[in-house]
Design an enzyme around this catalytic site. Structure first.
Site, short mmCIF file in Angstrom:
data_model
loop_
_atom_site.label_atom_id
_atom_site.label_comp_id
_atom_site.label_asym_id
_atom_site.label_seq_id
_atom_site.Cartn_x
_atom_site.Cartn_y
_atom_site.Cartn_z
N HIS A 1 5.25 4.32 12.69
CA HIS A 1 5.30 4.22 11.22
C HIS A 1 6.31 5.27 10.75
O HIS A 1 5.97 6.44 10.55
CB HIS A 1 3.87 4.52 10.71
CG HIS A 1 3.68 4.54 9.24
ND1 HIS A 1 3.04 3.52 8.54
CD2 HIS A 1 4.01 5.47 8.30
CE1 HIS A 1 2.98 3.84 7.26
NE2 HIS A 1 3.56 5.02 7.08
N ASN B 1 9.47 4.05 3.46
CA ASN B 1 9.34 3.60 4.85
C ASN B 1 10.63 2.92 5.27
O ASN B 1 11.43 2.50 4.43
CB ASN B 1 8.25 2.53 4.96
CG ASN B 1 6.86 3.11 4.88
OD1 ASN B 1 6.27 3.13 3.81
ND2 ASN B 1 6.36 3.59 5.98
N ARG C 1 0.83 -1.21 0.00
CA ARG C 1 0.00 0.00 0.00
C ARG C 1 0.87 1.27 0.00
O ARG C 1 0.89 2.02 -0.97
CB ARG C 1 -0.94 -0.02 1.22
CG ARG C 1 -2.06 1.02 1.18
CD ARG C 1 -1.67 2.41 1.61
NE ARG C 1 -1.09 2.47 2.95
CZ ARG C 1 -0.47 3.53 3.43
NH1 ARG C 1 -0.30 4.62 2.68
NH2 ARG C 1 0.05 3.52 4.64
N ASP C 2 1.64 1.48 1.06
CA ASP C 2 2.41 2.72 1.18
C ASP C 2 3.48 2.78 0.08
O ASP C 2 3.79 3.85 -0.44
CB ASP C 2 3.06 2.77 2.57
CG ASP C 2 3.47 4.17 2.99
OD1 ASP C 2 3.97 4.92 2.14
OD2 ASP C 2 3.32 4.51 4.17
N HIS D 1 8.97 6.88 8.24
CA HIS D 1 9.60 7.01 6.92
C HIS D 1 11.07 7.36 7.17
O HIS D 1 11.43 7.90 8.22
CB HIS D 1 8.86 8.06 6.09
CG HIS D 1 7.55 7.53 5.57
ND1 HIS D 1 7.40 7.02 4.31
CD2 HIS D 1 6.34 7.39 6.18
CE1 HIS D 1 6.14 6.61 4.14
NE2 HIS D 1 5.48 6.82 5.26
N CYS E 1 4.30 9.28 0.26
CA CYS E 1 2.92 9.73 0.09
C CYS E 1 2.90 10.81 -0.98
O CYS E 1 3.59 11.83 -0.85
CB CYS E 1 2.39 10.28 1.42
SG CYS E 1 0.76 11.00 1.25
P1 HMG Z 1 -12.90 14.19 -2.78
O1 HMG Z 1 -12.49 14.49 -4.19
O2 HMG Z 1 -13.13 15.31 -1.84
O3 HMG Z 1 -14.15 13.19 -2.76
O4 HMG Z 1 -11.76 13.23 -2.18
P2 HMG Z 1 -15.65 13.41 -3.13
O5 HMG Z 1 -16.45 12.76 -2.04
O6 HMG Z 1 -15.94 14.84 -3.46
O7 HMG Z 1 -15.81 12.52 -4.46
C1 HMG Z 1 -15.19 12.90 -5.68
C2 HMG Z 1 -15.16 11.72 -6.62
O8 HMG Z 1 -14.34 10.67 -6.06
C3 HMG Z 1 -16.53 11.08 -6.82
O9 HMG Z 1 -16.51 10.51 -8.12
C4 HMG Z 1 -16.55 9.96 -5.83
O10 HMG Z 1 -17.42 8.92 -6.18
C5 HMG Z 1 -15.10 9.48 -5.86
P3 HMG Z 1 -17.16 11.30 -9.38
O11 HMG Z 1 -18.59 11.54 -8.99
O12 HMG Z 1 -16.39 12.59 -9.55
O13 HMG Z 1 -16.95 10.35 -10.52
N1 HMG Z 1 -14.70 8.86 -4.60
C6 HMG Z 1 -14.26 7.61 -4.50
N2 HMG Z 1 -14.05 6.64 -5.40
C7 HMG Z 1 -13.61 5.46 -4.95
N3 HMG Z 1 -13.32 5.20 -3.65
C8 HMG Z 1 -13.49 6.16 -2.73
C9 HMG Z 1 -13.98 7.41 -3.13
N4 HMG Z 1 -14.27 8.55 -2.48
C10 HMG Z 1 -14.70 9.42 -3.38
N5 HMG Z 1 -13.20 5.89 -1.47
C11 HMG Z 1 -10.98 11.50 -0.71
C12 HMG Z 1 -11.81 12.77 -0.85
C13 HMG Z 1 -10.80 11.23 0.76
C14 HMG Z 1 -11.73 10.36 -1.38
C15 HMG Z 1 -9.64 11.72 -1.42
O14 HMG Z 1 -9.04 12.87 -0.90
C16 HMG Z 1 -8.70 10.55 -1.25
O15 HMG Z 1 -8.91 9.49 -1.80
N6 HMG Z 1 -7.63 10.77 -0.46
C17 HMG Z 1 -6.68 9.70 -0.14
C18 HMG Z 1 -5.30 10.15 -0.47
C19 HMG Z 1 -4.34 9.05 -0.15
O16 HMG Z 1 -4.64 7.88 -0.33
N7 HMG Z 1 -3.13 9.43 0.33
C20 HMG Z 1 -2.12 8.47 0.65
C21 HMG Z 1 -2.45 7.64 1.84
S1 HMG Z 1 -2.13 8.45 3.39
C22 HMG Z 1 -0.44 8.14 3.65
O17 HMG Z 1 0.24 7.63 2.80
C23 HMG Z 1 0.12 8.39 5.02
C24 HMG Z 1 0.29 7.08 5.83
O18 HMG Z 1 1.18 6.19 5.18
C25 HMG Z 1 0.84 7.39 7.24
C26 HMG Z 1 2.05 8.31 7.22
O19 HMG Z 1 3.06 7.97 6.55
O20 HMG Z 1 1.98 9.33 7.88
C27 HMG Z 1 -1.05 6.37 6.00
MG MG Z 2 3.31 6.25 5.26
#
Ligand code: HMG
Ligand code: MG
Length: 306
Positions: free
Chosen positions: A213, A255, A21-22, A215, A246
């Site tokens: 966690h 990581n 995933r990450d 990095h 990310c």
């Molecule tokens: P948004 O654009 O505000 O969402 O995103 P929305 O509710 O306005 O929807 C917009 C469109 O996205 C719609 O489709 C929804 O259906 C679709 P459209 O009508 O335009 O065709 N949609 C989805 N589709 C599939 N699955 C879903 C989903 N949600 C909406 N779940 C949202 C808001 C939260 C979805 C977006 O900002 C997002 O996906 N963010 C995630 C970003 C991410 O994954 N970042 C990396 C992970 S975090 C990380 O790596 C840190 C970590 O490792 C810890 C650390 O290191 O600190 C965990």
């Molecule tokens: Mg991470």
């Protein structure tokens, strides 16, 4: 005389492999689902007890993991392993329920700017999303861990105060999260920062509810793990071959490498259940598929001695 290096440290720890995933969320090129599936299946043969396999996030935000349904459906399921997925909102959980997930991770942060950049909402709006996710998850008896990103520094806001991390951690646990994972998203942590943060958290939160966690942007992740071990922390997130990052956190490097963590823990006689040779082979597999060189020192040492 045999020296007991595990004195004062946990005797046993859990490693949560987050590479699929990450790691793979951060690759520029889209990787074929079959490669991801083979990687996860190989990781499952190493003795790991938990693997974060993909994200049910918006494909517009993370196209790299838009094959989440296929990947989750197709991987072999070993009943002794928790296969978890990252969930950002209720829609993500509803989609994931179609493939019978039992373990999820939600994402939170005390940084307003990172919250906006990563999840397009404020910290408090995100907590409302998590509340909705938890209500549905608990009805399905799903275990929920919560990431807290940017626990030391945020790429957009700078220093984050430990008291903010504490109140967010307490809020997440009181909402019903089973565990929090402290994310050093941009890898600016040092042992002193780890000690300061844990000194603030541990009077209020039991160490068995806390994972770390780290990095490895500045090569501090292993010493930070050592510092966390000194506080009795026994859950560590890591990525085979040091994959990770990310796309919404400028400067987030890989990581800490699972191979390096296992080498450290083996040397301290702390049990992980993970076979170092097999995890190095899984790291080799994915790096070859990505046409990249491993970021793990242990892994490179293994390769040159082969
Ligand atoms: P948004 O654009 O505000 O969402 O995103 P929305 O509710 O306005 O929807 C917009 C469109 O996205 C719609 O489709 C929804 O259906 C679709 P459209 O009508 O335009 O065709 N949609 C989805 N589709 C599939 N699955 C879903 C989903 N949600 C909406 N779940 C949202 C808001 C939260 C979805 C977006 O900002 C997002 O996906 N963010 C995630 C970003 C991410 O994954 N970042 C990396 C992970 S975090 C990380 O790596 C840190 C970590 O490792 C810890 C650390 O290191 O600190 C965990
Ligand atoms: Mg991470």
């Amino acid at each position: 005389m045999e020296i007991n290096f595990s004195l004062g440290f946990p005797k046993q720890v859990k490693i949560i492999e987050v590479g699929p995933r990450d790691g793979l969320q951060n690759e520029i090129n889209i990787i074929h689902s079959n490669i991801k599936i083979a990687f996860i299946n190989q990781l499952a043969e190493t003795g790991l007890k938990e693997i974060e396999v993909t994200s049910f996030v918006s494909p517009k935000w993370i196209p790299q993991l838009s094959d989440h349904l296929e990947v989750f459906k197709t991987i072999n399921k070993n009943p002794n392993i928790h296969y978890s997925v990252l969930i950002p909102n209720l829609l993500g959980l509803e989609n994931a329920l179609s493939v019978d997930i039992k373990n999820i991770a939600v994402i939170a942060t005390p940084s307003e700017l990172f919250s906006q950049k990563n999840t397009n909402c404020s910290v408090s709006q995100n907590l409302k999303r998590i509340e909705a996710i938890l209500a549905l998850a608990k009805r399905h008896k799903i275990r929920v861990r919560a990431y807290i990103s940017c626990v030391f520094d945020c790429p957009y806001e700078g220093k984050i105060h430990a008291k903010k991390v504490l109140s967010l951690g307490q809020a997440l646990l009181s909402l019903g999260c089973d565990e929090i994972s402290l994310g050093d998203t941009i890898g600016t942590g040092t042992p002193l920062k780890v000690h300061s943060l844990l000194n603030i958290l541990l009077p209020h939160i039991h160490p068995n509810k806390i994972a770390v966690h780290f990095h490895d942007t500045y090569g501090q992740a292993l010493v930070n793990i050592y510092a966390a071990l000194q506080h009795g922390i026994a859950i560590f997130d890591s990525s085979a071959a040091g994959l990770g990052g990310c796309p919404y956190a400028k400067g987030a490097a890989g990581n800490v490498a699972t191979e390096d963590v296992i080498y450290l823990l083996n040397g301290m006689k702390i049990e992980t259940g993970v076979n170092l040779t097999k995890i190095a082979a899984a790291g080799s597999f994915i790096m070859k598929a990505l046409n990249r060189t491993s970021l793990s020192k242990t892994h490179l040492a293994y390769q040159t001695s082969e």
